[in-house]
Design a protein around this motif. Structure first.
Motif, PDB file in Angstrom:
ATOM      1  N   CYS A 184     -16.029   0.197  -2.266  1.00  0.00           N
ATOM      2  CA  CYS A 184     -16.004   0.889  -0.952  1.00  0.00           C
ATOM      3  C   CYS A 184     -17.227   0.128  -0.292  1.00  0.00           C
ATOM      4  O   CYS A 184     -18.141   0.895   0.004  1.00  0.00           O
ATOM      5  N   GLN A 207     -13.383   5.692  -6.136  1.00  0.00           N
ATOM      6  CA  GLN A 207     -12.639   4.824  -7.144  1.00  0.00           C
ATOM      7  C   GLN A 207     -13.640   3.454  -7.065  1.00  0.00           C
ATOM      8  O   GLN A 207     -13.820   2.903  -5.999  1.00  0.00           O
ATOM      9  N   THR A 219      -4.853   7.355   1.602  1.00  0.00           N
ATOM     10  CA  THR A 219      -4.474   8.698   0.932  1.00  0.00           C
ATOM     11  C   THR A 219      -3.861   9.599   1.801  1.00  0.00           C
ATOM     12  O   THR A 219      -3.060  10.268   1.411  1.00  0.00           O
ATOM     13  N   GLU A 251      -9.351   2.161   5.245  1.00  0.00           N
ATOM     14  CA  GLU A 251      -8.030   1.830   4.556  1.00  0.00           C
ATOM     15  C   GLU A 251      -7.839   2.715   3.493  1.00  0.00           C
ATOM     16  O   GLU A 251      -6.768   3.380   3.382  1.00  0.00           O
ATOM     17  N   ARG A 252      -8.978   3.247   2.546  1.00  0.00           N
ATOM     18  CA  ARG A 252      -8.596   4.144   1.528  1.00  0.00           C
ATOM     19  C   ARG A 252      -8.247   5.528   2.162  1.00  0.00           C
ATOM     20  O   ARG A 252      -7.410   6.023   1.694  1.00  0.00           O
ATOM     21  N   ALA A 258      -9.951   8.930  -3.996  1.00  0.00           N
ATOM     22  CA  ALA A 258      -9.593   7.589  -3.250  1.00  0.00           C
ATOM     23  C   ALA A 258     -11.008   6.817  -3.146  1.00  0.00           C
ATOM     24  O   ALA A 258     -11.225   5.492  -3.220  1.00  0.00           O
ATOM     25  N   LEU A 259     -12.100   7.624  -2.512  1.00  0.00           N
ATOM     26  CA  LEU A 259     -13.073   6.863  -2.040  1.00  0.00           C
ATOM     27  C   LEU A 259     -14.262   6.580  -3.168  1.00  0.00           C
ATOM     28  O   LEU A 259     -15.045   5.576  -3.235  1.00  0.00           O
ATOM     29  N   SER A 307       0.845  -1.136   0.023  1.00  0.00           N
ATOM     30  CA  SER A 307       0.029  -0.113  -0.204  1.00  0.00           C
ATOM     31  C   SER A 307       0.841   1.226   0.232  1.00  0.00           C
ATOM     32  O   SER A 307       0.420   2.308  -0.349  1.00  0.00           O
TER      33      SER A 307
END
Lengths: 421, 1178
Positions: free
Chosen positions: B1089, B1178, B1102, B1097-1098, B1175-1176, B940
């Motif tokens: 998500c 995606q 980020t 996690e996302r 990020a979220l 990650s």
């Protein structure tokens, strides 16, 4: 905290008000009167009454309701305990806390209240400090005041507030230095019909009257401290020393105070000093009843039981009593329905002739016979004896040079001593 | 009665007669506004002061003046009227007395005025005459004038201002008592104009030499606050100052002020916590109450729940689990270790300090203090220790009845949660016939709560006596109590029922009625066996008149009509006869009975039912008419009636659940015990909620206090350093591990290891401090400890215990190799602790087992990886770092960590790396950083290319943001750079040159790499201070042959470090960052998500943020947010400036969510929103 205080007498007259923050109209007491009405007995007035904007926390003491007005969250015990402290201060100042004495000393009362609370938060509650700020009245001073035109407000400024020991003022002087301790024990008991003990315990207090010059440091020790199960102390007592050595070490306040209270551990069997044989019965027919009570001494450790009084709250239907007492006198009050039999001393030698109260009760005709027999409340007193066997070993004084006179007295009393019938 | 008064005395009635005529009009007006309306006051006064007008009346006015004293005996109303009537006149002579030169006359007048005030009479019109005397020399007069001023100043503000200068002068007086009293009166005058003067006076007094004046200042704070709440901020400053005061005199008062002005500023307490605990015993009683209550709340926010393991232990499965530990495979062992890590609870020493220092106060003579301590123990103490309060509370039962009342209420609540505590004192709750009814009923409640299988027989015997009491309310309550005992304790149900049935023949109707109601409830539990009781009750219906009882009987018969098929119709017949005369509730039950009988036995009762329904149809009460109509439609089948009538029987004769008779005191303990709110069972105004325990302990170091140098002692910190000394050297003895566990166990009474909670972070910190500490013998340090803290033996024991804990931490740190070994030992240690669950463990066995387990745990890499860095404290301690450790502990406690190893094999790596690993890495020493294996960048952590293999002529350089604090400079972002030499030749002298940076940016180069062999790679760490901007840092990368221009541009998320905040702190901080600092965006979540883990996690991938615990899921015990809309919170702060960055992701329906970022740095906020959004979604 405490916003205002109203004093209300037994009949419902509001005779004193004091506000520590802004003024709250006395009409707030209407809620109290309402609750008072609903409760019937003064004892049954709920200590905390909720009104739309305020909370009224009240205590009933010496036939006076102390009603305090609260606006925000506060521990109720805090207020209750404080109000009792106020009543005790009045008692301390005027000898008794009654409507008459409060009215007579209105200005002193008001000044006291002013000093005891600041913005509703307790400021000075120790009687020693208060007495320096505001002198208690006495006859001589009242006369002098009348002539010279001065009042009871202290002229010199107090120093007690600033001493390291808040409960004792500095510079105490006596010509006779003496310290007296009264060990007072009370028996709380419930006996059932057959005379067996349902519940009994001993609660004791040690009252002190210490008149010593300077800053004496006292140590009181017991012969048998293990007897004490639960204790609570005046703030002057050093708790750490009690924990480690089981002695009471303290710098006493000046004058009268309660040094400690204690509870005797439940393992020790409580000696019940009297034996009560009773038989109360009501008859279905004839609207009458019989009463036969005999009181005799039991386990008194060779001491004389004095001041024995039997009090009975009779059922409502009992109109009158025609009884015969072999010792002492009895009185029946048909209004309050209370029968009091004052026996006096119990003679331990004469076992044949025990005090006896016997006779008939007349009931309201037509009314059904009472369901329950009334229970007997017994009062008694034994001098020179602590029923638990607690004994003071010695009292030592440090910090001062003189030799004080020391005295210890023991008394046993009946506390809530009840015989169920 | 004084001579003066005697002189003045005249027959009062005579005066009244004269005055009554003109008194009435004025009197009425005044009666309307005796005191309260300030407007009318001056008016009256203006009328009254004009002497000319009233002079002619004055001759007769003396009587009124003297009469006040003597007129007390009369009823209040008449008295009031009299006083009003004679007021203006009487006041006139008082004025004359006040104006005179003689102090004695003034005093006499003032006394009479004060007496008037005390009786609640209006004396406001005397204001100007009184206020003149404020400067009077006579101290007695002065005092009384003060009393008057405080009472009336609010109403006559303008005039009151005349007196201010006197007080201002008083504030400067050399006598402390005069200063104090001046401040007291000044602050009591509720006049808004003088607020600034008051503020100034308070500030000055707060730094007065005399503690008494400072105390007065503390009292004045809430006064000013209530007068002008806008002064709050300034007042808080004063409070903060006074909180630091070391005298007992001030402590109680300032905490009182704190509670009234800013009870939520718990942060002000941190530094004073230990001092308050230690002073407590010497504070006056009232202050003790306030302080204890406040500390209860404080402790709830700062310490961990001491009973947390209760629930865990109860699970039971764990024991078996540990017993078979040896055979379990590795996976499970790792899990066991994780569990063991969660489980042990070590009480914070400060928590212990509080409990220990309050305990003696249970012996106080003051009931309020005892109660305060009792509630503190109830809310804060470990279960095993709460018992001590029972005895003290029982003692209070000897006190006044009001005290009893309050104590019993609280005992009733306590007995529900902790019955065992009061069981030994059962008999103390026996009821006497002389107790007031309200006390009796409360005692009954307690007895009922205490009843269990063993004592029920005694209790029932007592109850039997109570039933015979003359007090009917009490009898009714007793019967209900029997009912409750019967429902709670199955064994005695029949006995109770029989007893109650016997009561049915009691002569007293109330008793019978109450019994019927209770029997009804009991029978509902097991009706089959008791048809004869029902029959018996059916017979009673003729005699019982109490409506509730009649209704209950009818309901019973109807409900169980199948058990009494013969009697039921007959009862209905009787009731039909008397229907019209019954009370409403009885009528309703008659209809009910009729309907039920119709459904079961229509042959016999059809006509009766019709008749009853017809009667009901024309009843006066619409409820009854409605009911009748409704029931007729339901039960009598007609052609119109639909499907419902088919189910009529099911509707009426459905099985009804038996009622649960429970205590009215159940669940009352969510209010703080001893509080007014608890007593009323409703929130009183100003009530401060008792917060729930935090999930993980906030940083305990906030309570550390630096003790000024002039004092002989060394600070707490220093002492600790020294304490570590000995263990450090005695480490080779190899005892530290076992000793530590044994000791800390004795300290806290729970199976504890060094590796838990606050204890560890503390020890770790102090351990590291020892590196640069001086050398002093331990004994000396102990002496000092004693002197300074005055906490003697106990304290010493405690420090020893702590020392032992520190010992281990210290030794771990001492050397790398030993460290490994030790950490394994610790793991082993933990295991055996939890296995045996016994308090005493021999150290020898420990050592032996260690050897055996060596191999076993060698393979246990998982544990080691986690363990090793944890136990290694950072080399140079700073507050920041200690905080970090703390946060790391909390992260381990987060349950989103839990499922990682087992459930999803892919996520854990990421997840660990994003939050855990990075944090753990942050703790490791520099040399471990240099050893790349330990921190092999996982998936990650995104690698960025700095130099491509081709451009770099075989040298490839990649970098990543390792998210560990850069130890040489905490304000820098650590960048981990990996060099790979793809050539066949060595590359030499890799270093950085000529950084070209934006202003303010700084760079800390890595030390030159001398040689990089062919096909080798090496990782180094450099620090860059990006100044909280995303500007690139440009520099040259040099080898021995070439120079490359490179630049590193950080993503915004890497410019921050995680910050640990509780949910409350988070919300508080968020509240401060509103408006421009808040950026909010709606977003639609990406397909992946789906669950919490992914989202967390996302976000953490980020941006380098930490999750705020107690957010949304099951571990959140505080008001749980509706499950449909969880909220995730993250917190961090920027690396260089330390500004907070708060991120909130609030889930909405299905895939929608609301993202909010609060940050002082708007640019960062905006960029962060963008990044997280991306990020979220995606």
């Amino acid at each position: 905290m405490i916003h205002s205080l109203f004093l209300i007498n037994n009949v419902g007259d509001l005779f004193l008000e004091k506000h520590w923050k802004s003024v709250i109209s006395r009409s707030v007491c209407d809620y109290f009167f309402e609750a008072r009405e609903k409760a019937g007995e003064p004892d049954n007035v709920p200590p905390v009454i909720r009104t739309p904007h305020h909370y009224l926390i009240n205590i009933y003491r010496d036939k006076i309701f102390f009603v305090s007005v609260i606006q925000t969250e506060v521990p109720p015990l805090f207020v209750i305990e404080f109000l009792h402290r106020v009543a005790e201060t009045f008692q301390d100042y005027f000898g008794e806390c009654s409507e008459t004495t409060i009215k007579e000393n209105m200005v002193i009362v008001y000044e006291l209240l002013e000093e005891m609370l600041d913005n509703g938060f307790p400021l000075a509650t120790e009687s020693n400090i208060l007495k320096e700020l505001i002198r208690p009245p006495n006859i001589l001073r009242t006369m002098v005041n009348t002539i010279t035109g001065s009042s009871n407000v202290g002229e010199t400024l107090p120093t007690g507030q600033l001493s390291t020991i808040p409960w004792r003022r500095a510079g105490v002087k006596y010509t006779n230095n003496e310290a007296y301790f009264d060990v007072v024990e009370e028996i709380d008991a419930i006996l059932d019909k057959s005379g067996t003990t349902v519940f009994a315990e001993i609660q004791g207090v040690i009252d002190a009257c210490v008149k010593l010059s300077g800053m004496p440091d006292l140590t009181l020790s017991f012969m048998n401290p293990r007897l004490l199960d639960d204790v609570s102390f005046h703030p002057c007592v050093r708790y750490k020393r009690w924990e480690s050595e089981r002695v009471i070490s303290f710098i006493p306040p000046d004058g009268n105070f309660q040094l400690m209270s204690y509870h005797i551990s439940a393992q020790n069997l409580v000696a019940i000093p009297v034996y009560v044989k009773q038989n109360i019965s009501f008859f279905e027919s004839g609207s009458s009843g019989r009463l036969d009570i005999t009181v005799s001494p039991k386990q008194t450790m060779g001491k004389v039981v004095e001041c024995v009084v039997v009090t009975i709250h009779m059922p409502k239907v009992v109109l009158s009593a025609s009884l015969n007492a072999t010792q002492g006198t009895y009185k029946y009050d048909p209004l309050t329905k209370i029968l009091v039999w004052d026996i006096g001393k119990l003679n331990p030698q004469n076992t044949q002739k025990q005090p006896n109260l016997k006779g008939s009760l007349s009931l309201q005709s037509g009314a059904p016979k009472p369901e329950e027999n009334p229970s007997l409340n017994i009062d008694l007193k034994i001098q020179q004896l602590a029923i638990s066997g607690l004994k003071v070993n010695r009292l030592d004084m440090y910090g001062e040079k003189y030799k004080p006179f020391k005295g210890v007295k023991y008394v046993t009393k009946a506390g809530k001593f009840q015989v169920r019938t | 009665m004084t001579t003066m008064q005697k002189l003045l005395q005249l027959p009062v009635n005579a005066v009244n007669i004269v005055k009554s005529v003109q008194g009435v009009a004025q009197g009425q007006e005044e009666a309307l506004s005796p005191v309260l309306t300030p407007d009318s006051g001056p008016q009256n006064w203006y009328n009254a002061v004009q002497p000319e007008e009233l002079r002619h009346l004055r001759s007769s006015s003396f009587g009124g003046g003297g009469g006040g004293e003597g007129s007390d005996d009369r009823p209040a109303q008449e008295e009031g009227l009299t006083s009003i009537q004679s007021q203006p006149l009487r006041h006139d002579d008082l004025k004359e007395m006040l104006d005179s030169n003689k102090d004695s006359l003034k005093l006499e007048a003032m006394k009479r005025i004060v007496a008037m005030i005390a009786r609640g009479k209006n004396a406001s019109d005397l204001f100007p005459a009184v206020v003149k005397n404020v400067a009077c020399k006579n101290i007695e007069v002065k005092k009384l004038v003060y009393v008057y001023l405080v009472r009336y100043a609010e109403e006559q503000q303008d005039l009151a201002l005349l007196s201010i200068s006197t007080f201002q002068r008083g504030l400067k007086d050399p006598n402390q008592l005069i200063r104090a009293s001046a401040l007291r009166v000044l602050s009591s005058i509720r006049v808004t104009i003088i607020v600034p003067i008051m503020m100034l006076a308070i500030k000055e007094a707060a730094s007065d030499m005399s503690p008494y004046v400072r105390k007065t200042a503390a009292h004045a704070i809430p006064k000013l606050h209530s007068l002008d709440p806008d002064q709050k901020d300034q007042l808080i400053e004063v409070i903060e100052k006074l909180l630091a005061d070391k005298t007992t005199l001030v402590a109680g008062s300032v905490v009182m002020a704190f509670e009234e002005v800013c009870p939520d500023r718990i942060d002000l307490i941190h530094k004073n916590y230990r001092k308050l605990c230690n002073l407590l015993i010497d504070v006056e009683e009232w202050g003790q109450v306030v302080i204890i209550n406040m500390l209860t709340r404080y402790a709830r926010t700062q310490f961990l729940n001491p009973n947390i393991n209760e629930s865990l232990l109860e699970e039971g499965s764990e024991k078996a689990f540990y017993a078979s530990d040896d055979e379990e495979d590795e996976d499970k062992k790792a899990e066991a270790a994780a569990l063991a890590k969660r489980k042990p609870y070590v009480m914070d020493p400060d928590h212990r300090l509080l409990l220990r220092n309050t305990k003696p106060l249970l012996q106080s003579r003051n009931a309020a203090v005892v109660m305060a301590v009792a509630q503190l123990y109830f809310h804060l103490a470990p279960k095993a220790e709460v018992g001590v309060i029972a005895k003290a509370l029982v003692r209070l039962m000897r006190s006044h009845s009001e005290v009893q009342y309050v104590v019993l209420q609280n005992v009733a609540t306590m007995t529900i949660k902790r019955r065992g505590m009061f069981e030994p004192y059962l008999k103390s709750f026996y009821i006497r016939s002389t107790d007031p009814t309200q006390i009796k009923i409360l005692k009954l409640e307690v007895l009922t709560n205490l009843a269990n299988e063993t004592n029920i027989s005694t209790i029932l015997r007592e109850f039997q006596t109570y039933i015979k009491s003359m007090d009917k309310d009490f009898v009714a309550a007793s019967i209900q109590a029997i009912g409750r005992c019967a429902t709670n304790i199955g064994e005695v149900r029949d006995t109770c029922l029989n007893g109650l049935v016997q009561l049915l023949s009691n002569r007293d109707e109330l008793v019978v009625a109450e019994s019927v109601v209770v029997i009804k409830k009991l029978l509902q539990m097991q009706p089959e066996q008791h048809s004869d009781i029902i029959k018996h009750m059916a017979k009673l219906i003729d005699n019982i008149q109490v409506p509730m009882a009649r209704a209950s009987i009818l309901w019973l018969i109807g409900e169980y009509c199948e058990h009494v098929p013969k009697i039921a119709p007959d009862v209905l017949r009787k009731m039909a006869k008397t229907f019209t005369n019954e009370e409403d509730i009885v009528k309703l039950q008659i209809i009910n009975l009729a309907a039920k009988l119709y459904l079961t036995n229509s042959k016999q009762t059809k006509l009766l039912t019709q008749y009853v329904l017809n009667l009901a149809k024309y009843d006066q009460n619409y409820d009854i008419r409605d009911r009748a109509r409704f029931i007729r439609q339901l039960i009598v089948p007609t052609d119109k009636s639909g499907a419902l009538s088919k189910y009529a029987k099911k509707l009426f004769l459905a099985l009804k659940p038996a009622p649960v008779l429970e205590s009215p005191f159940k669940d009352r303990d969510h209010f703080q015990l001893g509080s007014l709110s608890h007593l009323l069972n409703a929130k009183a105004s100003g009530y401060q909620e008792l917060p729930d325990w935090p999930e993980s302990a906030p940083d305990p170091s906030v309570r550390n206090v630096e003790i000024p140098e002039w004092s002989k002692c060394t600070s707490r910190k220093d002492r600790k350093e020294k304490k570590v000394e000995k263990p450090f050297y005695s480490d080779s003895e190899g005892e530290s591990g076992p000793t530590e566990s044994a000791d800390s166990e004795s300290d806290s009474g729970s199976g504890s290891e060094s590796a838990s909670g606050s204890e560890e972070s503390r020890s770790a910190r102090s351990g590291s401090e020892s590196e640069d500490s001086g050398e002093e013998s331990e004994s000396e340090e102990e002496e000092e400890d004693e002197e300074d803290q005055k906490k003697k033996k106990k304290r010493l024991e405690k420090t020893k215990a702590r020392k032992a804990v520190e010992e281990s931490a210290e030794s771990e740190q001492s050397s790398g190799a030993e460290d490994r070994k030790r950490s394994r030992k610790m793991v082993k240690n933990q295991k055996s602790v939890s296995e045996s669950d016994s308090e005493s463990e021999s150290s020898e066995s420990e050592e032996e087992s260690e050897e055996e387990s060596e191999e076993e745990s060698e393979s246990d890499t998982d544990i080691r990886k986690k363990k090793a860095p944890v136990s290694k404290p950072p080399p140079k301690p700073s507050k920041k770092e200690s905080k970090k450790e703390n946060k790391e502990m909390s992260l381990l406690d987060l349950d989103d960590f839990e499922p990682a190893p087992a459930s999803a094999p892919v996520t854990p790596v990421n997840f660990l790396s994003s939050s855990l690993v990075s944090d753990l890495e942050g703790l490791s020493l520099t040399d471990t950083i240099l050893a790349p294996t330990t921190i092999a960048p996982s998936g990650s952590i995104k690698m960025y290319e700095l130099l491509h293999r081709i451009t770099g002529e075989g040298l490839a350089v990649e970098y990543c943001f390792s998210r560990q604090p850069f130890s040489p400079d905490p304000n820098m972002v650590a960048v981990q750079i990996q060099f790979t030499n793809n050539t066949n030749a060595e590359t030499k002298n890799l270093h950085i040159e000529e950084p070209r940076l934006q202003s303010g940016m700084r760079i800390r180069e890595f030390s030159e790499i001398e040689v990089l062999a062919a096909n080798e790679s090496v990782t180094v760490v450099m620090g860059i201070d990006f100044c909280d901007s995303t500007q690139a840092a440009n520099f040259q990368l040099c080898t021995h042959t070439r120079k490359f221009y490179v630049s590193i541009q950080p993503p915004v998320g890497e410019l921050m470090t995680p910050a640990f905040l509780t949910e409350n702190d988070f919300k508080k901080e968020q509240g401060k960052l509103m408006g421009m600092n808040e950026i909010s965006e709606k977003l639609t979540l990406g397909d992946k998500c789906v669950n919490e883990h992914v989202i967390v996690e996302r976000v953490t991938a980020t941006a380098n943020l930490s999750r705020v615990p107690c957010g949304s899921d099951k571990e959140c015990s505080s008001p749980p947010p509706p499950p449909s809309a969880p909220v995730y919170r993250f917190a961090g702060k920027t690396v260089s400036s330390g500004s907070l960055v708060l991120v909130t992701v609030a889930m909405k329906d299905s895939a929608g969510a609301q993202l909010t970022v609060n940050c002082e740095k708007m640019v960062i906020g905006t960029m962060l929103v963008k990044d997280i959004l991306q990020a979220l979604s995606q």
